[in-house]
Design a protein around this motif. Structure first.
Motif, PDB file in Angstrom:
ATOM      1  N   VAL A 141      79.263 -20.230  16.961  1.00 47.85           N
ATOM      2  CA  VAL A 141      80.278 -19.531  16.161  1.00 47.85           C
ATOM      3  C   VAL A 141      80.392 -20.195  14.784  1.00 47.85           C
ATOM      4  O   VAL A 141      80.450 -19.509  13.753  1.00 47.85           O
ATOM      5  CB  VAL A 141      81.643 -19.526  16.889  1.00 47.85           C
ATOM      6  CG1 VAL A 141      82.737 -18.923  16.012  1.00 47.85           C
ATOM      7  CG2 VAL A 141      81.535 -18.749  18.201  1.00 47.85           C
ATOM      8  N   ALA A 142      80.379 -21.528  14.761  1.00 44.12           N
ATOM      9  CA  ALA A 142      80.482 -22.237  13.480  1.00 44.12           C
ATOM     10  C   ALA A 142      79.295 -21.887  12.570  1.00 44.12           C
ATOM     11  O   ALA A 142      79.470 -21.606  11.383  1.00 44.12           O
ATOM     12  CB  ALA A 142      80.539 -23.745  13.734  1.00 44.12           C
ATOM     13  N   ARG A 143      78.081 -21.887  13.156  1.00 39.36           N
ATOM     14  CA  ARG A 143      76.889 -21.569  12.350  1.00 39.36           C
ATOM     15  C   ARG A 143      76.931 -20.121  11.852  1.00 39.36           C
ATOM     16  O   ARG A 143      76.738 -19.838  10.677  1.00 39.36           O
ATOM     17  CB  ARG A 143      75.622 -21.808  13.173  1.00 39.36           C
ATOM     18  CG  ARG A 143      74.339 -21.383  12.455  1.00 39.36           C
ATOM     19  CD  ARG A 143      73.106 -21.360  13.355  1.00 39.36           C
ATOM     20  NE  ARG A 143      73.322 -20.804  14.669  1.00 39.36           N
ATOM     21  CZ  ARG A 143      73.439 -19.501  14.935  1.00 39.36           C
ATOM     22  NH1 ARG A 143      73.382 -18.610  13.952  1.00 39.36           N
ATOM     23  NH2 ARG A 143      73.617 -19.085  16.174  1.00 39.36           N
ATOM     24  N   ALA A 144      77.201 -19.179  12.787  1.00 39.99           N
ATOM     25  CA  ALA A 144      77.173 -17.755  12.416  1.00 39.99           C
ATOM     26  C   ALA A 144      78.259 -17.433  11.392  1.00 39.99           C
ATOM     27  O   ALA A 144      78.027 -16.629  10.475  1.00 39.99           O
ATOM     28  CB  ALA A 144      77.337 -16.889  13.665  1.00 39.99           C
ATOM     29  N   ILE A 146      77.789  -4.015   7.376  1.00 34.15           N
ATOM     30  CA  ILE A 146      78.256  -4.276   8.743  1.00 34.15           C
ATOM     31  C   ILE A 146      77.482  -5.457   9.321  1.00 34.15           C
ATOM     32  O   ILE A 146      76.249  -5.461   9.322  1.00 34.15           O
ATOM     33  CB  ILE A 146      78.078  -3.030   9.639  1.00 34.15           C
ATOM     34  CG1 ILE A 146      78.849  -1.840   9.037  1.00 34.15           C
ATOM     35  CG2 ILE A 146      78.558  -3.317  11.057  1.00 34.15           C
ATOM     36  CD1 ILE A 146      78.711  -0.539   9.811  1.00 34.15           C
ATOM     37  N   CYS A 147      78.206  -6.475   9.765  1.00 32.82           N
ATOM     38  CA  CYS A 147      77.584  -7.675  10.335  1.00 32.82           C
ATOM     39  C   CYS A 147      77.938  -7.766  11.811  1.00 32.82           C
ATOM     40  O   CYS A 147      79.129  -7.832  12.163  1.00 32.82           O
ATOM     41  CB  CYS A 147      78.095  -8.929   9.634  1.00 32.82           C
ATOM     42  SG  CYS A 147      77.742  -8.951   7.872  1.00 32.82           S
ATOM     43  N   ASN A 148      76.935  -7.754  12.667  1.00 32.44           N
ATOM     44  CA  ASN A 148      77.169  -7.936  14.098  1.00 32.44           C
ATOM     45  C   ASN A 148      76.900  -9.380  14.500  1.00 32.44           C
ATOM     46  O   ASN A 148      75.866  -9.948  14.168  1.00 32.44           O
ATOM     47  CB  ASN A 148      76.245  -7.026  14.915  1.00 32.44           C
ATOM     48  CG  ASN A 148      76.386  -7.305  16.402  1.00 32.44           C
ATOM     49  OD1 ASN A 148      77.456  -7.099  16.966  1.00 32.44           O
ATOM     50  ND2 ASN A 148      75.328  -7.817  17.017  1.00 32.44           N
ATOM     51  N   LEU A 149      77.844  -9.963  15.229  1.00 33.68           N
ATOM     52  CA  LEU A 149      77.649 -11.302  15.791  1.00 33.68           C
ATOM     53  C   LEU A 149      77.655 -11.167  17.307  1.00 33.68           C
ATOM     54  O   LEU A 149      78.692 -10.850  17.907  1.00 33.68           O
ATOM     55  CB  LEU A 149      78.770 -12.249  15.376  1.00 33.68           C
ATOM     56  CG  LEU A 149      78.842 -12.695  13.918  1.00 33.68           C
ATOM     57  CD1 LEU A 149      79.503 -11.640  13.042  1.00 33.68           C
ATOM     58  CD2 LEU A 149      79.611 -14.006  13.802  1.00 33.68           C
ATOM     59  N   SER A 150      76.501 -11.341  17.922  1.00 32.69           N
ATOM     60  CA  SER A 150      76.425 -11.366  19.386  1.00 32.69           C
ATOM     61  C   SER A 150      75.039 -11.856  19.779  1.00 32.69           C
ATOM     62  O   SER A 150      74.256 -12.259  18.909  1.00 32.69           O
ATOM     63  CB  SER A 150      76.734  -9.988  19.991  1.00 32.69           C
ATOM     64  OG  SER A 150      75.694  -9.081  19.753  1.00 32.69           O
ATOM     65  N   LEU A 187      73.182  -2.644   8.227  1.00 33.15           N
ATOM     66  CA  LEU A 187      73.571  -3.245   9.511  1.00 33.15           C
ATOM     67  C   LEU A 187      72.787  -4.541   9.711  1.00 33.15           C
ATOM     68  O   LEU A 187      71.558  -4.538   9.770  1.00 33.15           O
ATOM     69  CB  LEU A 187      73.287  -2.261  10.656  1.00 33.15           C
ATOM     70  CG  LEU A 187      73.512  -2.782  12.087  1.00 33.15           C
ATOM     71  CD1 LEU A 187      74.926  -3.320  12.274  1.00 33.15           C
ATOM     72  CD2 LEU A 187      73.231  -1.663  13.095  1.00 33.15           C
ATOM     73  N   ASN A 188      73.506  -5.650   9.789  1.00 36.03           N
ATOM     74  CA  ASN A 188      72.866  -6.973   9.885  1.00 36.03           C
ATOM     75  C   ASN A 188      73.290  -7.671  11.168  1.00 36.03           C
ATOM     76  O   ASN A 188      74.438  -7.578  11.573  1.00 36.03           O
ATOM     77  CB  ASN A 188      73.284  -7.836   8.692  1.00 36.03           C
ATOM     78  CG  ASN A 188      72.817  -7.222   7.404  1.00 36.03           C
ATOM     79  OD1 ASN A 188      71.696  -7.430   6.991  1.00 36.03           O
ATOM     80  ND2 ASN A 188      73.679  -6.419   6.786  1.00 36.03           N
ATOM     81  N   HIS A 189      72.338  -8.378  11.754  1.00 39.88           N
ATOM     82  CA  HIS A 189      72.629  -9.082  13.000  1.00 39.88           C
ATOM     83  C   HIS A 189      72.598 -10.595  12.779  1.00 39.88           C
ATOM     84  O   HIS A 189      71.668 -11.111  12.153  1.00 39.88           O
ATOM     85  CB  HIS A 189      71.592  -8.697  14.062  1.00 39.88           C
ATOM     86  CG  HIS A 189      71.748  -9.457  15.340  1.00 39.88           C
ATOM     87  ND1 HIS A 189      72.881  -9.358  16.129  1.00 39.88           N
ATOM     88  CD2 HIS A 189      70.928 -10.336  15.964  1.00 39.88           C
ATOM     89  CE1 HIS A 189      72.743 -10.136  17.176  1.00 39.88           C
ATOM     90  NE2 HIS A 189      71.575 -10.743  17.112  1.00 39.88           N
ATOM     91  N   PHE A 190      73.613 -11.270  13.280  1.00 42.48           N
ATOM     92  CA  PHE A 190      73.676 -12.733  13.237  1.00 42.48           C
ATOM     93  C   PHE A 190      73.765 -13.209  14.677  1.00 42.48           C
ATOM     94  O   PHE A 190      74.802 -13.018  15.330  1.00 42.48           O
ATOM     95  CB  PHE A 190      74.889 -13.188  12.418  1.00 42.48           C
ATOM     96  CG  PHE A 190      74.822 -12.756  10.986  1.00 42.48           C
ATOM     97  CD1 PHE A 190      74.305 -13.595  10.014  1.00 42.48           C
ATOM     98  CD2 PHE A 190      75.236 -11.483  10.621  1.00 42.48           C
ATOM     99  CE1 PHE A 190      74.218 -13.188   8.686  1.00 42.48           C
ATOM    100  CE2 PHE A 190      75.158 -11.068   9.296  1.00 42.48           C
ATOM    101  CZ  PHE A 190      74.642 -11.917   8.336  1.00 42.48           C
ATOM    102  N   SER A 191      72.677 -13.768  15.152  1.00 47.49           N
ATOM    103  CA  SER A 191      72.616 -14.157  16.561  1.00 47.49           C
ATOM    104  C   SER A 191      73.717 -15.174  16.879  1.00 47.49           C
ATOM    105  O   SER A 191      73.840 -16.203  16.203  1.00 47.49           O
ATOM    106  CB  SER A 191      71.231 -14.758  16.843  1.00 47.49           C
ATOM    107  OG  SER A 191      71.187 -15.166  18.179  1.00 47.49           O
ATOM    108  N   CYS A 192      74.514 -14.885  17.896  1.00 50.58           N
ATOM    109  CA  CYS A 192      75.657 -15.765  18.170  1.00 50.58           C
ATOM    110  C   CYS A 192      76.158 -15.569  19.594  1.00 50.58           C
ATOM    111  O   CYS A 192      76.529 -14.460  19.979  1.00 50.58           O
ATOM    112  CB  CYS A 192      76.790 -15.442  17.183  1.00 50.58           C
ATOM    113  SG  CYS A 192      78.284 -16.408  17.423  1.00 50.58           S
ATOM    114  N   ASP A 193      76.150 -16.637  20.368  1.00 50.71           N
ATOM    115  CA  ASP A 193      76.845 -16.624  21.650  1.00 50.71           C
ATOM    116  C   ASP A 193      78.275 -17.067  21.354  1.00 50.71           C
ATOM    117  O   ASP A 193      78.525 -18.252  21.080  1.00 50.71           O
ATOM    118  CB  ASP A 193      76.152 -17.580  22.634  1.00 50.71           C
ATOM    119  CG  ASP A 193      76.819 -17.569  24.004  1.00 50.71           C
ATOM    120  OD1 ASP A 193      78.026 -17.252  24.078  1.00 50.71           O
ATOM    121  OD2 ASP A 193      76.135 -17.878  24.996  1.00 50.71           O
TER     122      ASP A 193
END
Ligand code: NAP
Length: 275
Positions: A73-76, A40-44, A60-66
């Motif tokens: 968004v492009a980076r994440a 599970i990848c969270n982007l927020s 559970l993985n987090h990808f920092s993203c506004d």
């Protein structure tokens, strides 16, 4: 009819925006409990608490993203694709575009920069992330689940921009699903009504919005969304009374619906700051 666990079986990964709270958090908990081996990848902007998945917190993985920011968004999206290639190279992928924000008040009274940032988050970021990840989904099979709202069915005075962003999400998703017919990917629009999350506080709504008996829990919304995915539906409105509301609202002439909605949303609007 497949059970919720059976529905998740072909999926190896869930990519979700806005899993740090509310409906997104419930969705992570539900998916993680039904299939602990799911990646599970969270982007927020804020990381979800890994304790919500005691069975397999490492998945559970987090990808920092506004999500309102193009470069984020492009980076994440690139980071998530690299992660998938390493950790979950096969299996279907479920993309859940859940991040969203609202605002209540007369458009003339609301800060314009916040309204524009809301469009960037609710609309542009959702389209961008879907566009960047769709080739992966088409190659592997999967689904795009977009969180719209019952407000998508009517013009929404005193939540005009928010309502219009959700109308976009509903119509865009239904159209995308038709375009994807015959491919390995389906799209589904989820239209929750009032749900007990921090959404209304963040949006500056006033009054006891969540006090109604018709308010659903975020877990009920997440279950309804997954059930609809299992049934292969392109669209779901969680909750019996929300279905009645949308069936009626969709049949009203738009100007009549706008007049009726104005009475409801006027009660939720924040008062303009005192001068
Ligand atoms: N609650 C309701 O009554 C209701 C009804 C219909 C539809 N919805 C929709 O349901 C979705 C989830 O809302 P919720 O009710 O669960 O509210 P919530 O608890 O306030 O959650 C909103 C989520 O959006 C994320 N988010 C906000 N701004 C973001 C940004 N700039 N970039 C990335 N993520 C951002 C937040 O994550 P971070 O803080 O970590 O960034 C948070 O996890 C939204 O699309 C909302 O419009 C809610």
């Amino acid at each position: 009819m497949p059970s919720l666990s059976e529905a998740l079986q072909p999926f190896s990964a869930v990519l979700l925006t806005g899993g740090s709270s509310g409906i997104g958090k419930s969705f992570i908990q539900l998916c993680g409990n039904l299939k602990p081996e799911l990646r599970i990848c969270n982007l927020s902007r804020h990381a979800p608490d890994k304790k919500i998945l005691p069975g397999a917190p490492e998945n559970l993985n987090h990808f920092s993203c506004d999500v309102s920011r193009f470069a984020d968004v492009a980076r994440a999206a690139g980071e998530v694709q690299a992660y998938l290639a390493r950790q979950a190279p096969t299996g279907r992928v479920l993309l859940v575009n859940n991040s969203g924000a609202g605002s209540f008040g007369a458009f003339a009274d609301l800060p314009l920069d916040r309204e524009l940032a809301m469009i960037d988050l609710n609309v542009r970021g959702l389209v961008q992330l879907t566009g960047l990840l769709l080739p992966t989904l088409l190659a592997r099979g999967g689904a795009v689940m977009n969180i719209a709202s019952t407000v998508a069915y009517v013009p929404a005075p005193f939540a005009a921009t928010y309502g219009a962003t959700k109308a976009f999400v509903l119509h865009w998703t239904l159209a995308l699903d038709e375009e994807l017919r015959g491919s390995a990917v389906r799209a589904i629009a989820v239209c929750p009504g009032t749900t007990a999350t921090g959404f209304f506080t963040a949006a500056g709504a006033v009054g006891n919005v969540l006090g109604s008996r018709l308010t659903l829990t975020p877990d009920a919304v997440a279950r309804s969304a997954l059930r609809a995915l299992a049934r292969g539906r392109g669209h779901v409105v969680p909750g019996f009374w929300n279905n009645v509301y949308t069936l009626v609202a969709a049949r009203l002439p738009k100007a009549v619906a706008a007049r009726a909605a104005a009475r409801v949303f006027a009660r939720r609007r924040a008062l303009p700051a005192a001068t």
